[in-house]
Scaffold this active site. Structure first.
Site: not given
Ligand code: 26W
Length: 803
Positions: A347, A535-536, A541, A643, A647
């Site tokens: 991801h 978004k986060r 971003k 995503t 939406k």
């Molecule tokens: C601690 C490791 C870690 C690193 C990154 C945990 C969690 C994350 C992110 C929050 C992962 C994440 O949410 N990625 C997103 O995944 C979505 C679903 O595929 C994509 O649409 C987003 O582009 C991507 O940032």
């Protein structure tokens, strides 16, 4: 009990009285919510049992989706919708003087996730069940989901989230299926015939107790299971440990999502969580398989295990452990079964998000698992050697263990038969760049599965007004087959349809305006353009680009009395990870900007900036339907997919975006004339990273608009912020050469935003664009995504259940 309004009412009243021992008159909204919730869960039970029964007797292949996050949001509304009992409940409750919507809103969000990856997992569960596919989720039952965000003085403050405080009506505790998970200790080897066997001894065991949540498909044909594991102490502490220490340490394992990992203690806890999820899930899956098949030899024919990013990658050595140590298989047989069983989704390409665990943490915590990873690494490196003899550099770069670290993504690739990216461009970047060496070695393992969203939650449920209009216009076939939304194209120029479409959007903007006023006290103009970025919070971003553009608009309005724009309301929602200092500064900046702009009598009729605190699934459901403009402005190549962009599109917002992630496919589907694309392409960005040649200070010096807004970060422009408040942001742009090309893309962004403003003023044209977006959004249903996973990765078939 849901067959008629009268029957429903009688059952509801009886249930409420028996559950609470009080009369309806004395009941609270929470009592009523729980009563309805229990009735619904009971109603689900027979289908749930039938689905499980059918899976057992057919012994068909099942997929298990392992994820550290599941961002479910609220379940009552979507369950009522999927069960087809929303109307009867609504009418019955109305007769009793209860507003169903109030009950729905009294449910706490299940916020067991951070962002896209967790929400994707939730959308996938909905699609699996709705397609009657035998697929289940495995996760952790965190006591506290992602923190609640409050804004105090413009700063983010984090409060522990408490979704379980009043109980969870959807879950069933299954104590009989609890398993033990072992940490620490050491490994003893014994010779048995010509085999070397291993035993994990002196370990500290904890108990994993499953809580099951039924996942109801649309029209409730199949009911799958989301199994969340809770960490609990065993009755007697191991190794004479102090009882209280043991209890505290154990419960910590399922207490928080993403514990702070800046120190070793936090790192250990995260790794513990990952192994806890994986070990409990695998023991459980394997046990069920044994009961159905007698042996594990055909495991890969009956079970697919999918790992959602690398967080559950220990599924690979854990399955090896079970096959080697418990089943006594040969390494070769065990490895074959493991690789054929496991598949992996990547991801992100951000290197700081690629997990690497120090050996000094990994080895003592999971000694047997570590041994197995070492063996996997050795055999993998030997294979590499055979193919790339003497290419030391390549082998070192690809090794699973190197420089004191275990590289989880390398382990995931070596141990899975399928590796997929989440949007076309993301997969290409993986293959050509980030994972090029692996792609060269395993070309057949790599594939793309463009993300999707469940149209049931994100259109049908959250936007009943638009859904109703669509159904009135083209019928309801799109609910089962969202590609049929295309039929709307025939109406996009129809003035009567356009008018109704416009009124729906206005209505949803008014609802959001009410929410905004409630939360912030600010009244916004519903004739203004609702321009939204939710978004986060992350530097890549580029919420900062949006903020700088608003500052620029403000400056122009102040400087030039003759400058006219269509009024705009800029809406933000974002949580910053608690340890991410820079992201928190951006939140402060957004709030200071809101403070400045919203109260200036010269601009406040034309510009508003709103920061909606505590962005989460339930709030998102109010925001997407009300948006005119969708901000998708990440630095090209950085957003794996996105995503939220889908939406927005499905709810008729027009995208302002870079050619990044799924934006590319959104533009292709909607047509370039129905999106506003700007900025550097991924290729250009990657070329800059490779060859250098970008100097942000050039842009600062040569563009007066840029100089002005950047200086305003540090020159006292924000009256409530100290001079140093935004220094870090200033430095990131000027001193550290603007890693995400904010200044590079500033001018094109200003230009495209001007175009957006002009386009909005041609109402017919705007509505055509907006309608075209809805019409072409069907491709982004997660049903399409899941069907591709089912056919191309998992090899699973729908179960044949009768209604
Ligand atoms: C601690 C490791 C870690 C690193 C990154 C945990 C969690 C994350 C992110 C929050 C992962 C994440 O949410 N990625 C997103 O995944 C979505 C679903 O595929 C994509 O649409 C987003 O582009 C991507 O940032």
């Amino acid at each position: 009990m849901f067959t008629s309004v009268e029957r429903f009412k009688a059952a509801f009243l009886e249930k409420l009285e028996t559950m609470y021992g009080k009369s309806f008159r004395d009941s609270t909204a929470r009592d009523q919510y729980h009563t309805l919730g229990h009735m619904v869960r009971e109603h689900i039970s027979s289908r749930w049992i039938a689905t499980n029964e059918k899976n057992r007797t057919d012994n068909n292949k099942q997929v298990y989706y392992l994820s550290i996050e599941f961002l479910l949001g609220r379940l009552l509304g979507s369950n009522l919708l999927n069960l087809g009992i929303h109307e009867v409940c609504e009418a019955g409750l109305r007769d009793l003087g209860i507003d169903l919507q109030d009950l729905e809103e009294s449910e706490a969000d299940a916020g067991l996730g951070n962002g896209g990856l967790g929400r994707l997992a939730a959308c996938f569960l909905d699609s699996l069940a709705s397609l009657s596919l035998p697929g289940h989720g495995c996760g952790i039952r965190y006591k506290h989901g992602l923190f609640d965000q409050k804004i105090v003085d413009g700063y983010q403050v984090e409060l522990p989230e408490q979704w379980l405080r009043h109980g969870n009506v959807w879950e069933v505790r299954r104590h009989d299926q609890a398993v033990e998970v072992h940490f620490w200790g050491s490994v003893e080897s014994l010779r048995s015939g010509d085999r070397l066997e291993f035993r994990h001894i002196n370990s500290e065991a904890i108990m994993a107790v499953p809580y099951d949540i039924p996942v109801v498909g649309y029209e409730a044909v199949a009911v799958n299971t989301l199994r969340l594991w809770n960490a609990e102490p065993l009755p007697f502490p191991p190794n004479q440990k102090n009882v209280l220490d043991y209890k505290r340490e154990t419960e910590a394992v399922s207490e928080f999502l993403y514990p702070d990992d800046t120190h070793d203690e936090g790192k250990i806890l995260r790794l513990k969580q990952q192994y806890f999820l994986v070990s409990a899930s695998l023991q459980n899956i394997v046990k069920q398989h044994r009961e159905r098949n007698g042996s594990l030899r055909n495991l890969h024919e009956k079970i697919a295990i999918h790992i959602n990013d690398t967080h559950p990658v220990l599924a690979i050595p854990e399955l090896m452990r079970i096959l080697l140590d418990e089943e006594k298989m040969s390494w070769e047989d065990a490895w074959h079964i493991t690789v054929q069983t496991i598949s992996y989704t990547n991801h992100t390409t951000l290197s700081e998000a690629l997990e690497k665990w120090p050996i000094r943490i990994f080895q003592p915590l999971l000694p047997r698992i570590y041994m197995i990873v070492e063996e996997i690494n050795e055999r993998f490196c030997r294979e590499l050697w055979d193919r790339y003899t003497y290419d030391w550099k390549r082998i070192e770069d690809m090794a699973i263990i190197a420089h004191g670290l275990v590289k989880m993504a390398h382990l995931a690739i070596a141990g899975s038969h399928s590796i997929n990216g989440v949007a076309h461009i993301h997969t290409e970047i993986l293959k050509q760049r980030e994972m090029r060496l692996f792609y060269e070695f395993y070309p057949d393992r790599f594939n793309n599965k463009t993300n999707g969203i469940t149209h049931r939650r994100w259109l049908l449920k959250s936007n009943p007004e638009l859904s109703g209009l669509i159904a009135d216009t083209i019928g309801t076939g799109w609910i089962h087959d969202p590609a049929k939304l295309q039929d709307l194209l025939a109406y996009k120029g129809d003035p009567a349809f356009q008018e109704r479409f416009f009124r729906v959007k206005q209505f949803r903007k008014e609802l959001l305006a009410k929410r905004i006023e409630e939360q912030t006290g600010i009244r916004v103009d519903t004739n203004s353009i609702f321009d939204v970025q939710v978004k986060r919070l992350h530097a890549y971003k580029r919420q900062l680009l949006n903020v700088l553009h608003i500052m620029h608009l403000y400056n122009r309005l102040k400087e030039d009395g003759g400058y006219t724009i269509h009024p705009r309301t800029f809406i933000f929602g974002a949580k910053a990870s608690p340890g991410y200092y820079y992201a928190k500064k951006i939140i402060k900046l957004m709030n200071e900007l809101a403070e400045k702009v919203n109260h200036d009598p010269q601009t406040r009729d034309r510009l508003k900036v709103i920061f909606l605190e505590n962005y989460r699934v339930s709030l998102a459901e109010e925001i997407f339907p009300a948006a005119d403009v969708s901000e998708q402005i990440s630095t090209a190549s950085k957003e794996a997919s996105g995503t939220g962009n889908m939406k927005f599109m499905m709810n008729g917002a027009v995208t302002v975006g870079t050619l990044d992630g799924a934006n590319v496919e959104i533009r292709d589907e909607a047509g370039a004339e129905n999106a506003f694309i700007f900025g550097l392409t991924a290729e250009e960005v990657l070329r800059y990273y490779q060859n250098g040649g970008y100097r942000s200070s050039d842009y600062y010096h040569h563009d007066k608009r840029i100089k002005k807004v950047v200086d305003q970060l540090v020159n006292g422009f924000f009256p409530n912020a100290d001079a140093e408040e935004f220094e870090t942001i200033y430095d990131s742009l000027i001193i550290q050469n603007d890693e995400y090309f904010v200044l590079r893309d500033f001018a094109p962004y200003v230009d495209i935003q001007e175009e957006v403003g002009r386009a909005y003023q041609n109402r017919q044209r705007w509505l055509e664009m907006s309608i075209a977006n809805v019409a072409k959004s069907g491709y982004f249903t997660s049903d399409r995504t899941i069907q591709q996973y089912a056919n191309e990765i998992w090899g699973i078939q729908p179960i044949q259940l009768y209604r």
